[in-house]
Scaffold this active site. Structure first.
Site, mmCIF file in Angstrom:
data_model
loop_
_atom_site.group_PDB
_atom_site.id
_atom_site.type_symbol
_atom_site.label_atom_id
_atom_site.label_comp_id
_atom_site.label_asym_id
_atom_site.label_seq_id
_atom_site.Cartn_x
_atom_site.Cartn_y
_atom_site.Cartn_z
ATOM 1 N N ARG A 48 32.742 7.928 33.672
ATOM 2 C CA ARG A 48 33.590 8.764 33.461
ATOM 3 C C ARG A 48 33.153 10.039 33.073
ATOM 4 O O ARG A 48 31.895 10.288 32.802
ATOM 5 C CB ARG A 48 34.611 8.195 32.168
ATOM 6 C CG ARG A 48 33.793 7.394 31.397
ATOM 7 C CD ARG A 48 33.327 7.780 29.981
ATOM 8 N NE ARG A 48 33.821 8.998 29.728
ATOM 9 C CZ ARG A 48 33.083 10.144 29.095
ATOM 10 N NH1 ARG A 48 31.759 9.680 29.111
ATOM 11 N NH2 ARG A 48 33.447 11.281 28.678
ATOM 12 N N GLY A 49 34.025 11.238 32.868
ATOM 13 C CA GLY A 49 33.558 12.352 32.562
ATOM 14 C C GLY A 49 33.400 13.132 34.147
ATOM 15 O O GLY A 49 32.992 12.707 34.980
ATOM 16 N N ALA A 50 34.191 14.326 33.993
ATOM 17 C CA ALA A 50 34.462 14.896 35.309
ATOM 18 C C ALA A 50 33.011 15.281 36.320
ATOM 19 O O ALA A 50 33.081 14.694 37.373
ATOM 20 C CB ALA A 50 35.306 16.227 35.128
ATOM 21 N N ARG A 89 40.669 8.873 40.852
ATOM 22 C CA ARG A 89 41.259 9.667 39.471
ATOM 23 C C ARG A 89 41.752 10.988 39.974
ATOM 24 O O ARG A 89 41.019 11.965 40.350
ATOM 25 C CB ARG A 89 40.059 9.659 38.345
ATOM 26 C CG ARG A 89 39.884 8.227 37.752
ATOM 27 C CD ARG A 89 39.223 8.506 36.326
ATOM 28 N NE ARG A 89 40.165 8.681 35.517
ATOM 29 C CZ ARG A 89 39.714 8.865 34.035
ATOM 30 N NH1 ARG A 89 38.408 8.884 33.871
ATOM 31 N NH2 ARG A 89 40.683 9.182 33.161
ATOM 32 N N GLN A 194 35.956 7.326 23.362
ATOM 33 C CA GLN A 194 35.012 7.841 23.953
ATOM 34 C C GLN A 194 34.132 8.625 23.071
ATOM 35 O O GLN A 194 32.869 8.857 23.088
ATOM 36 C CB GLN A 194 35.305 8.641 25.153
ATOM 37 C CG GLN A 194 35.624 7.921 26.170
ATOM 38 C CD GLN A 194 37.152 7.720 26.353
ATOM 39 O OE1 GLN A 194 38.027 7.766 25.226
ATOM 40 N NE2 GLN A 194 37.817 8.054 27.599
ATOM 41 N N ASP A 235 38.401 18.832 32.359
ATOM 42 C CA ASP A 235 38.335 18.033 33.656
ATOM 43 C C ASP A 235 38.941 18.780 34.834
ATOM 44 O O ASP A 235 38.826 18.451 36.104
ATOM 45 C CB ASP A 235 39.290 16.778 33.457
ATOM 46 C CG ASP A 235 38.534 15.685 32.720
ATOM 47 O OD1 ASP A 235 37.962 14.686 33.321
ATOM 48 O OD2 ASP A 235 38.548 15.940 31.593
ATOM 49 N N ASN A 245 42.065 18.557 29.650
ATOM 50 C CA ASN A 245 40.855 17.836 28.954
ATOM 51 C C ASN A 245 41.547 16.382 28.353
ATOM 52 O O ASN A 245 42.707 16.166 28.407
ATOM 53 C CB ASN A 245 40.172 18.646 27.943
ATOM 54 C CG ASN A 245 38.798 18.272 27.464
ATOM 55 O OD1 ASN A 245 38.177 17.573 28.200
ATOM 56 N ND2 ASN A 245 38.614 17.831 26.502
ATOM 57 N N LYS A 246 40.769 15.641 27.756
ATOM 58 C CA LYS A 246 41.136 14.394 27.241
ATOM 59 C C LYS A 246 42.244 14.642 26.102
ATOM 60 O O LYS A 246 42.275 15.454 25.348
ATOM 61 C CB LYS A 246 39.931 13.428 26.653
ATOM 62 C CG LYS A 246 40.263 12.344 25.816
ATOM 63 C CD LYS A 246 40.706 11.322 26.630
ATOM 64 C CE LYS A 246 40.170 10.773 27.803
ATOM 65 N NZ LYS A 246 40.664 9.702 28.695
#
Length: 343
Positions: A48-50, A89, A194, A235, A245-246
């Site tokens: 995970r993480g763009a 995603r 996270q 992201d 973003n998250k």
């Protein structure tokens, strides 16, 4: 250790992914040899993480070619498999950008695809190093104090979320290396923690002093004057500076605006989507209800309750004090827009 950490690594015939669902209790690597496993790993947040997803997607083209060779797929079937990786995603634009880049060499064969995927990974690490330096310089000048800085961050933006080093956490590491970092407040980051599981783990590896706090504590920490600036990743960034973003990021930005402190977004230019005009056009991934209705597999909400679980929110560009990429810093809230400066 974090400087050498690689969330995504090509072994020669498979893709090795650090299983981020197991951290910090266990550090294990998943060996990925087929498209189904990769798509599942992306959806389950094994990776995970763009930027890290982008690198995984880039190597996913190679996986599809190898699987197609083993199983006798046609070229169209291989392309269909790649399309499934690309769509795993929807919010993080890096996945699509990196897959599309590698696909430009699809007809040249496996070696060319692997060369391009390796270039994607190498360039992301170089970009992260550059934005770390740019962001640290900008913050030190903007905050304008002689003492070390107190920084708040949200979600995980370190080596685990990228090809290596980190975006927002890369800026934090640069401040720490210069002796200009006092402490980091790491939001736990719901729903999968996270921040407390991954960011705190990376900070501990570096020996960086930090607190883990509940997401709901962030605004109060900022408004009490305990933070000099907030740094987050992204992201997808629209042409007008609106930033996905998250989930929980927009609350941090609002508190920073009220307190009059910098809110800095750190992301490579691959995260800037100039074809997306505003944040209204960014698709927001809705994850499973169980992530907010259960804890550790045990139901915590009443049986009749439904779960609303957006994985991201969008911070308006007017709240983004600075956007740091490998090219430097844009002061978005002052009118320096990505769509005008990064074309």
């Amino acid at each position: 250790m974090s400087q050498e950490l690689r969330a995504v690594h090509w072994t020669g015939n498979s893709l090795a992914l650090i299983d981020q669902t197991l951290l910090p209790q266990r550090t294990e690597t998943m060996d990925v040899r087929d498209v189904d496993t990769l798509v599942d790993a992306i959806k389950r947040l094994v990776v995970r993480g763009a930027p890290a997803i982008g690198a995984a997607g880039a190597y996913g083209v190679a996986l599809a070619l190898l699987q197609g060779e083993r199983e006798g797929w046609s070229a169209d079937e291989v392309r269909a498999a790649v399309a499934r990786v690309r769509a795993a995603r929807p919010t993080a634009v890096n996945l699509m950008v990196c897959v599309d880049r590698v696909m430009t060499r699809f007809d040249e064969g496996l070696d060319a695809v692997l060369d391009e995927a390796a270039a994607v990974q190498r360039e992301d690490i170089e970009a992260n190093r550059a934005m770390g330096a740019h962001g640290a310089e900008w913050l030190l000048e903007r905050v304008g104090v002689e003492r070390p800085l107190r920084i708040l961050t949200h979600c995980n933006t370190g080596a685990l979320a990228t090809a290596g080093w980190g975006t927002a956490l890369g800026v934090i590491r640069e401040l720490h290396a210069r002796g200009r970092l006092e402490v980091v407040y790491a939001d736990e980051t719901r729903p999968l923690l996270q921040g407390s599981r991954l960011t705190a783990w990376e900070l501990a590896q570096e020996g960086i002093p930090h607190y883990v706090q509940a997401d709901g504590a962030a605004a109060g920490t900022i408004l009490r004057g305990e933070v000099d600036a907030a740094i987050v990743g992204a992201d997808r960034i629209a042409a007008n500076g609106d930033t996905a973003n998250k989930v929980g990021t927009v609350g941090v930005a609002l508190a920073c605006a009220d307190a009059g402190i910098p809110f800095l977004v750190a992301a490579p230019t691959t995260t800037v989507d100039l074809d997306t005009k505003t944040g209204d056009d960014i698709p927001i991934e809705l994850r499973g209800e169980d992530e907010v209705l259960e804890w550790g597999g045990i139901r915590t909400a009443p049986a009749g309750s439904r779960g609303h679980n957006p994985a991201f929110d969008v911070t308006p560009g007017r709240l983004v004090t600075g956007l740091v990429t490998e090219r430097g810093v844009l002061q978005v809230s002052a009118g320096e827009l990505p769509g005008e400066r990064l074309r």
